[in-house]
Design an enzyme around this catalytic site. Structure first.
Site, PDB file in Angstrom:
ATOM      1  N   SER A  95       0.814  -1.220   0.000  1.00  0.00           N
ATOM      2  CA  SER A  95       0.000   0.000   0.000  1.00  0.00           C
ATOM      3  C   SER A  95       0.842   1.263   0.000  1.00  0.00           C
ATOM      4  O   SER A  95       0.323   2.354   0.246  1.00  0.00           O
ATOM      5  CB  SER A  95      -0.927   0.002   1.222  1.00  0.00           C
ATOM      6  OG  SER A  95      -1.789  -1.098   1.170  1.00  0.00           O
ATOM      7  N   THR A 115       7.058   1.395   1.372  1.00  0.00           N
ATOM      8  CA  THR A 115       8.415   1.817   1.021  1.00  0.00           C
ATOM      9  C   THR A 115       8.459   3.340   0.874  1.00  0.00           C
ATOM     10  O   THR A 115       9.380   4.005   1.349  1.00  0.00           O
ATOM     11  CB  THR A 115       8.816   1.143  -0.316  1.00  0.00           C
ATOM     12  OG1 THR A 115       8.449  -0.240  -0.258  1.00  0.00           O
ATOM     13  CG2 THR A 115      10.294   1.262  -0.581  1.00  0.00           C
ATOM     14  N   HIS A 169       3.068  -4.037   9.591  1.00  0.00           N
ATOM     15  CA  HIS A 169       1.863  -4.353   8.806  1.00  0.00           C
ATOM     16  C   HIS A 169       0.771  -4.901   9.736  1.00  0.00           C
ATOM     17  O   HIS A 169      -0.291  -5.308   9.270  1.00  0.00           O
ATOM     18  CB  HIS A 169       2.168  -5.450   7.786  1.00  0.00           C
ATOM     19  CG  HIS A 169       2.998  -5.025   6.611  1.00  0.00           C
ATOM     20  ND1 HIS A 169       2.835  -3.827   5.968  1.00  0.00           N
ATOM     21  CD2 HIS A 169       3.980  -5.677   5.932  1.00  0.00           C
ATOM     22  CE1 HIS A 169       3.698  -3.761   4.946  1.00  0.00           C
ATOM     23  NE2 HIS A 169       4.401  -4.860   4.912  1.00  0.00           N
ATOM     24  N   ARG A 185      -4.580   2.053   0.628  1.00  0.00           N
ATOM     25  CA  ARG A 185      -4.660   2.248  -0.821  1.00  0.00           C
ATOM     26  C   ARG A 185      -5.882   1.519  -1.351  1.00  0.00           C
ATOM     27  O   ARG A 185      -6.360   0.559  -0.722  1.00  0.00           O
ATOM     28  CB  ARG A 185      -3.383   1.633  -1.387  1.00  0.00           C
ATOM     29  CG  ARG A 185      -3.162   1.789  -2.834  1.00  0.00           C
ATOM     30  CD  ARG A 185      -1.886   1.078  -3.235  1.00  0.00           C
ATOM     31  NE  ARG A 185      -1.507   1.422  -4.590  1.00  0.00           N
ATOM     32  CZ  ARG A 185      -0.536   0.836  -5.272  1.00  0.00           C
ATOM     33  NH1 ARG A 185       0.182  -0.118  -4.715  1.00  0.00           N
ATOM     34  NH2 ARG A 185      -0.288   1.202  -6.502  1.00  0.00           N
TER      35      ARG A 185
HETATM   36  P1  A3P Z   1       2.704  -1.126  -7.620  1.00  0.00           P
HETATM   37  O1  A3P Z   1       2.958  -2.605  -7.527  1.00  0.00           O
HETATM   38  O2  A3P Z   1       1.271  -0.805  -7.892  1.00  0.00           O
HETATM   39  O3  A3P Z   1       3.622  -0.436  -8.568  1.00  0.00           O
HETATM   40  P2  A3P Z   1       4.838  -1.535  -0.446  1.00  0.00           P
HETATM   41  O4  A3P Z   1       5.949  -0.535  -0.369  1.00  0.00           O
HETATM   42  O5  A3P Z   1       3.828  -1.386   0.642  1.00  0.00           O
HETATM   43  O6  A3P Z   1       5.336  -2.902  -0.635  1.00  0.00           O
HETATM   44  O7  A3P Z   1       3.994  -1.139  -1.750  1.00  0.00           O
HETATM   45  C1  A3P Z   1       4.535  -1.347  -3.013  1.00  0.00           C
HETATM   46  C2  A3P Z   1       3.801  -0.459  -3.987  1.00  0.00           C
HETATM   47  O8  A3P Z   1       4.207   0.892  -3.806  1.00  0.00           O
HETATM   48  C3  A3P Z   1       4.169  -0.826  -5.413  1.00  0.00           C
HETATM   49  O9  A3P Z   1       3.019  -0.489  -6.191  1.00  0.00           O
HETATM   50  C4  A3P Z   1       5.327   0.118  -5.680  1.00  0.00           C
HETATM   51  O10 A3P Z   1       5.600   0.312  -7.037  1.00  0.00           O
HETATM   52  C5  A3P Z   1       4.807   1.367  -5.004  1.00  0.00           C
HETATM   53  N1  A3P Z   1       5.877   2.315  -4.656  1.00  0.00           N
HETATM   54  C6  A3P Z   1       7.128   2.038  -4.235  1.00  0.00           C
HETATM   55  N2  A3P Z   1       7.809   3.154  -4.025  1.00  0.00           N
HETATM   56  C7  A3P Z   1       6.986   4.181  -4.313  1.00  0.00           C
HETATM   57  C8  A3P Z   1       7.142   5.606  -4.306  1.00  0.00           C
HETATM   58  N3  A3P Z   1       8.281   6.170  -3.969  1.00  0.00           N
HETATM   59  N4  A3P Z   1       6.073   6.356  -4.647  1.00  0.00           N
HETATM   60  C9  A3P Z   1       4.901   5.780  -5.001  1.00  0.00           C
HETATM   61  N5  A3P Z   1       4.704   4.437  -5.043  1.00  0.00           N
HETATM   62  C10 A3P Z   1       5.735   3.649  -4.706  1.00  0.00           C
END
Ligand code: A3P
Length: 269
Positions: free
Chosen positions: A22, A25, A82, A104
C-alpha cells in the site's frame, strides 16, 4: 506474541502502519527524510545509498527470530509494521505514541500483491490471488478489517493516529508532506519553506527517483527470512493500474465487498 511480550513502546516513537503493498516503502522514505532533514544534505542522503527498508525496520521482523533490543535507538524511534491494530500490543495505544497509517485502493493492492508474490509463486494466476483476497486471505488479515480498525482509531484519537490514502498522497505530495511533518511535531519552518525543503523531500522520495537508484535496482535484500530482489519494492507506482490487469467485473466485485464492509464508517475508495 514475542512483539506483544517484549516490545516496549515509548511516547516519542513513531510507528508507520500499512497493509502490505500500500506504499510502505514510500512512507518509510518520506518519514525518514522528514525526521532526519537537519542531519543530512540532499546531496549525501542515506536514501541515496540505502533502501528505505534498511532505514526503517519492521517491528514484526525485529521480534521474529530474536528479541531485539530497541532501547539503544535514540528517540524518536522510527518503526514500521503491517500488523492489524487489534494485534498491536495495547501498550502502543496506552503510551500515546504516534501512528501514521497509509492505505490504498484494495484493487491496486491486490494487483501489486499478486505481482510481488509471483516471484515466489509463479504458478499463481491473478484470478486465484483475487479470489483469496476477496475471501479475506491476506498477509495481514482481511484488508477491510485492517483499514477500518485504523480508521476508527484515527477518528477516536486524531492527534495520535494520522490516516492517509495513497491516492491522496499521489495527488498532492507536497501538501501531504507538510501534513506529515506537522503531525509528527516537526513542522517546516519559514526558512525551510523558502529553501524548498518540502519539495526536495518529495523529489527524493518520488517513485521515479527511488526506483532509478542503484541501491534499489540491483541485488537482493533479506527481509523477514525472505530474500527479495531490491527492485521488487518498485513496480509502477501508479494509481488505477488494476484496470490493466483485472476485468471490470472483478473490479466491481471487490468494490462491492469493500463498500459493504465499510458501510456506515464514512470511509470509501
Ligand atoms: P505497484 O505494484 O502498484 O507499482 P509496499 O511498499 O507497501 O510494498 O507497496 C509497493 C507499492 O508501492 C508498489 O506499487 C510500488 O511500485 C509502489 N511504490 C514504491 N515506491 C513508491 C514511491 N516512492 N512512490 C509511489 N509508489 C511507490
Amino acid at each position: 506474541m514475542a512483539l506483544q511480550d517484549h516490545f516496549k513502546p515509548r511516547p516519542s516513537d513513531l510507528i508507520l502502519v500499512t497493509p502490505p503493498k500500500s506504499g510502505t516503502t514510500w512512507l518509510k522514505a518520506l518519514l525518514f527524510a522528514i525526521m532526519n532533514r537537519t542531519k543530512y544534505t540532499f546531496a549525501q542522503h542515506p536514501l541515496l545509498t540505502r533502501n528505505p527498508h534498511e532505514c526503517v525496520p519492521f517491528l514484526e521482523i525485529l521480534f521474529r527470530d530474536q528479541i531485539s533490543d530497541l532501547e539503544a535507538i535514540p528517540p524518536p524511534r522510527l518503526l514500521a509494521t503491517h500488523l492489524p491494530y487489534s494485534i498491536l500490543p495495547t501498550s502502543v495505544a496506552d503510551c500515546g505514541c504516534r501512528l501514521v497509517y497509509l492505505c490504498r485502493d484494495p484493487k491496486d493492492v491486490v494487483v501489486s500483491l499478486w505481482h510481488f508474490a509471483r516471484k515466489d509463486r509463479p504458478d499463481m494466476g491473478l484470478s486465484e490471488a483475487f479470489e483469496l483476497f476477496c475471501d479475506g486471505v491476506s498477509l495481514s488479515g482481511p484488508i477491510w478489517d485492517h483499514i477500518l480498525e485504523y480508521w476508527r482509531e484515527s477518528l477516536r484519537r486524531s492527534e495520535k493516529v494520522l490516516f492517509l490514502k495513497y491516492e491522496e498522497m499521489m495527488a498532492e505530495p507536497v501538501g501531504n508532506v507538510r501534513r506529515l511533518a506537522e503531525f509528527v511535531g516537526r513542522p517546516f519552518s519559514e526558512e525551510e519553506e523558502k529553501d524548498g525543503v518540502v519539495e526536495e523531500i518529495v523529489q527524493l522520495c518520488r517513485f521515479e527517483k527511488l526506483s532509478s537508484m542503484e541501491v534499489n535496482k540491483k541485488g537482493a535484500y533479506e527481509l523477514g527470512g525472505l530474500t527479495l530482489p531490491r527492485e521488487s519494492f518498485f513496480r509502477k507506482g501508479k494509481v488505477g493500474d488494476w484496470a490493466n490487469h483485472m476485468s471490470r467485473e472483478m473490479g466491481e466485485k471487490l468494490d462491492r465487498i469493500v463498500q459493504e464492509k465499510m458501510a456506515g464508517s464514512g470511509l470509501s475508495f
